[in-house]
Motif scaffolding. Structure first.
Motif, PDB file in Angstrom:
ATOM      1  N   ASP A  42       0.948  -1.148  -0.107  1.00 40.30           N
ATOM      2  CA  ASP A  42      -0.130   0.150  -0.091  1.00 40.30           C
ATOM      3  C   ASP A  42       0.947   1.247   0.080  1.00 40.30           C
ATOM      4  O   ASP A  42       0.602   2.380  -0.705  1.00 40.30           O
ATOM      5  N   GLY A  43       2.060   1.140   0.807  1.00 39.57           N
ATOM      6  CA  GLY A  43       2.964   2.210   0.932  1.00 39.57           C
ATOM      7  C   GLY A  43       3.498   2.333  -0.541  1.00 39.57           C
ATOM      8  O   GLY A  43       3.692   3.553  -0.921  1.00 39.57           O
ATOM      9  N   TYR A  44       4.055   1.544  -1.135  1.00 40.46           N
ATOM     10  CA  TYR A  44       4.921   1.495  -2.220  1.00 40.46           C
ATOM     11  C   TYR A  44       3.905   2.018  -3.448  1.00 40.46           C
ATOM     12  O   TYR A  44       4.303   2.804  -4.282  1.00 40.46           O
ATOM     13  N   LEU A  45       2.686   1.709  -3.567  1.00 43.00           N
ATOM     14  CA  LEU A  45       1.640   1.941  -4.580  1.00 43.00           C
ATOM     15  C   LEU A  45       1.486   3.504  -4.337  1.00 43.00           C
ATOM     16  O   LEU A  45       1.300   4.218  -5.465  1.00 43.00           O
ATOM     17  N   THR A  46       1.038   3.710  -3.325  1.00 46.41           N
ATOM     18  CA  THR A  46       0.821   5.338  -2.879  1.00 46.41           C
ATOM     19  C   THR A  46       1.973   6.088  -3.457  1.00 46.41           C
ATOM     20  O   THR A  46       1.624   7.185  -4.097  1.00 46.41           O
ATOM     21  N   VAL A  98      -6.528   3.117  -4.442  1.00 43.59           N
ATOM     22  CA  VAL A  98      -5.750   4.133  -3.883  1.00 43.59           C
ATOM     23  C   VAL A  98      -5.861   5.526  -4.673  1.00 43.59           C
ATOM     24  O   VAL A  98      -6.167   6.649  -3.851  1.00 43.59           O
ATOM     25  N   ALA A  99      -5.746   5.508  -5.762  1.00 45.98           N
ATOM     26  CA  ALA A  99      -5.833   6.697  -6.679  1.00 45.98           C
ATOM     27  C   ALA A  99      -7.170   7.363  -6.650  1.00 45.98           C
ATOM     28  O   ALA A  99      -7.164   8.693  -6.240  1.00 45.98           O
ATOM     29  N   ILE A 100      -8.370   6.735  -6.463  1.00 52.34           N
ATOM     30  CA  ILE A 100      -9.601   7.072  -6.188  1.00 52.34           C
ATOM     31  C   ILE A 100      -9.812   7.777  -4.993  1.00 52.34           C
ATOM     32  O   ILE A 100     -10.332   8.905  -4.859  1.00 52.34           O
ATOM     33  N   GLU A 101      -9.397   7.189  -3.845  1.00 46.74           N
ATOM     34  CA  GLU A 101      -9.537   7.512  -2.763  1.00 46.74           C
ATOM     35  C   GLU A 101      -8.741   8.752  -2.265  1.00 46.74           C
ATOM     36  O   GLU A 101      -9.155   9.900  -1.585  1.00 46.74           O
ATOM     37  N   LEU A 102      -7.667   9.101  -3.023  1.00 50.79           N
ATOM     38  CA  LEU A 102      -6.911  10.199  -2.641  1.00 50.79           C
ATOM     39  C   LEU A 102      -7.344  11.353  -3.409  1.00 50.79           C
ATOM     40  O   LEU A 102      -7.607  12.506  -3.109  1.00 50.79           O
ATOM     41  N   TRP A 109      -8.733  10.104   3.152  1.00 50.93           N
ATOM     42  CA  TRP A 109      -8.112   9.051   2.600  1.00 50.93           C
ATOM     43  C   TRP A 109      -7.374   8.261   4.042  1.00 50.93           C
ATOM     44  O   TRP A 109      -6.895   8.753   4.881  1.00 50.93           O
ATOM     45  N   GLN A 110      -7.765   7.041   3.603  1.00 51.76           N
ATOM     46  CA  GLN A 110      -7.083   5.726   4.793  1.00 51.76           C
ATOM     47  C   GLN A 110      -6.018   4.849   4.348  1.00 51.76           C
ATOM     48  O   GLN A 110      -6.351   3.834   3.616  1.00 51.76           O
ATOM     49  N   PRO A 111      -4.811   5.120   4.742  1.00 52.93           N
ATOM     50  CA  PRO A 111      -3.834   4.111   4.097  1.00 52.93           C
ATOM     51  C   PRO A 111      -3.991   2.812   5.009  1.00 52.93           C
ATOM     52  O   PRO A 111      -4.623   2.812   5.963  1.00 52.93           O
ATOM     53  N   ILE A 112      -3.323   1.694   4.596  1.00 53.89           N
ATOM     54  CA  ILE A 112      -3.274   0.395   5.518  1.00 53.89           C
ATOM     55  C   ILE A 112      -2.006   0.562   6.333  1.00 53.89           C
ATOM     56  O   ILE A 112      -0.856   0.419   6.100  1.00 53.89           O
ATOM     57  N   PHE A 113      -2.217   0.975   7.605  1.00 55.08           N
ATOM     58  CA  PHE A 113      -1.348   1.218   8.691  1.00 55.08           C
ATOM     59  C   PHE A 113      -1.778   0.131   9.854  1.00 55.08           C
ATOM     60  O   PHE A 113      -2.588  -0.291   9.855  1.00 55.08           O
ATOM     61  N   SER A 114      -0.584  -0.250  10.604  1.00 55.14           N
ATOM     62  CA  SER A 114      -0.590  -1.132  11.650  1.00 55.14           C
ATOM     63  C   SER A 114      -1.405  -0.170  12.819  1.00 55.14           C
ATOM     64  O   SER A 114      -0.699   0.918  13.079  1.00 55.14           O
ATOM     65  N   VAL A 115      -2.130  -0.806  13.570  1.00 54.22           N
ATOM     66  CA  VAL A 115      -2.644   0.063  14.660  1.00 54.22           C
ATOM     67  C   VAL A 115      -2.709  -1.308  15.906  1.00 54.22           C
ATOM     68  O   VAL A 115      -3.053  -2.404  15.731  1.00 54.22           O
ATOM     69  N   ALA A 116      -1.920  -0.584  17.048  1.00 50.90           N
ATOM     70  CA  ALA A 116      -1.843  -1.499  18.162  1.00 50.90           C
ATOM     71  C   ALA A 116      -2.741  -0.675  19.281  1.00 50.90           C
ATOM     72  O   ALA A 116      -2.838   0.340  19.560  1.00 50.90           O
ATOM     73  N   GLU A 117      -3.587  -1.451  20.102  1.00 52.09           N
ATOM     74  CA  GLU A 117      -4.387  -1.027  21.228  1.00 52.09           C
ATOM     75  C   GLU A 117      -3.474  -1.118  22.534  1.00 52.09           C
ATOM     76  O   GLU A 117      -2.903  -2.041  23.007  1.00 52.09           O
ATOM     77  N   VAL A 118      -3.039   0.028  23.027  1.00 51.80           N
ATOM     78  CA  VAL A 118      -2.172   0.169  24.093  1.00 51.80           C
ATOM     79  C   VAL A 118      -2.881   1.137  25.301  1.00 51.80           C
ATOM     80  O   VAL A 118      -3.071   2.138  25.030  1.00 51.80           O
ATOM     81  N   ASP A 119      -3.334   0.606  26.353  1.00 54.65           N
ATOM     82  CA  ASP A 119      -3.928   1.376  27.540  1.00 54.65           C
ATOM     83  C   ASP A 119      -5.271   1.976  26.918  1.00 54.65           C
ATOM     84  O   ASP A 119      -5.394   3.147  27.207  1.00 54.65           O
ATOM     85  N   ASP A 120      -5.858   1.238  26.297  1.00 54.72           N
ATOM     86  CA  ASP A 120      -7.429   1.668  25.690  1.00 54.72           C
ATOM     87  C   ASP A 120      -6.976   2.823  24.794  1.00 54.72           C
ATOM     88  O   ASP A 120      -8.046   3.586  24.448  1.00 54.72           O
TER      89      ASP A 120
END
Length: 206
Positions: A42-46, A98-102, A109-120
């Motif tokens: 996703d980052g590469y194509l963006t 991705v092109a259409i969303e941008l 626009w929402q990229p594909i990032f890692s998200v972790a829950e830490v202390d709520d």
């Protein structure tokens, strides 16, 4: 090897979550150490979309095989040409989405990032995404060099360079900063601003 050319006018449907997961599984099962996961892809194509030049004028063979770690002999690294064609289609569809969303969503626009829950709290970590982004940068060092030299854009690209760059190139201060999850979260969220800025510069009428 011949690949379909990227056509920004193609009316492709965005990948469903199931299709994204299937593409990620397909890439990760390949016998290629350099194959990207869905986040790096996703980052590469963006980066290919918002970076210098017109991607629709670049031969797909120059950039597409990097997604699966490069082409080998015959169908390698794919077990069959059918799987290669399927991967190609899914990657091109995601590129178009991705092109259409941008274009249509801008800052939403929402990229594909890692998200972790830490202390709520949800803490974002875009390291893998930024590694993929910088792989596209490496394909055109001269063109991207001009962007990094631009005062506004260069400053905006700093979070991407910090998160996705080689650890050995980091200063001790930056390495210590990146060990803080809150700092990584702030840098990761700043990546979105950098991409939106690049897109607006490249497509001012979008």
């Amino acid at each position: 090897m011949d690949y379909p050319q990227y056509n920004p006018q193609t009316d492709n449907a965005p990948l469903s979550d199931d299709e994204l997961n299937a593409l990620d599984d397909l890439l990760q099962e390949l016998p290629a150490d350099e194959a990207m996961n869905i986040e790096a892809m996703d980052g590469y194509l963006t980066a290919l979309l918002v970076g210098p030049g017109d991607l629709s004028q670049r031969p797909s063979a120059d950039w597409l095989p990097a997604v699966w770690g490069g082409d080998g002999e015959g169908n390698a690294p794919f077990p069959s040409n059918k799987q290669r064609k399927r991967a190609t289609l899914l990657v091109l569809r995601h590129l178009q989405s991705v092109a259409i969303e941008l274009r249509d969503k801008g800052e939403a626009w929402q990229p594909i990032f890692s998200v972790a829950e830490v202390d709520d709290r949800d803490l974002v970590d875009a390291e893998v995404w930024c590694i993929g982004f910088l792989q596209a940068v490496a394909l055109d060092p001269e063109g991207w060099g001009a962007l990094f030299d631009d005062a506004e854009i260069g400053a905006a690209l700093v979070p991407i360079a910090l998160l996705g760059g080689d650890e050995e190139d980091l200063s001790p201060e930056d390495a210590q900063r990146l060990g803080d999850l809150d700092v990584r979260d702030q840098l990761s969220r700043a990546v979105l601003d950098a991409v939106v800025l690049l897109h607006r510069r490249k497509f001012p009428a979008a």
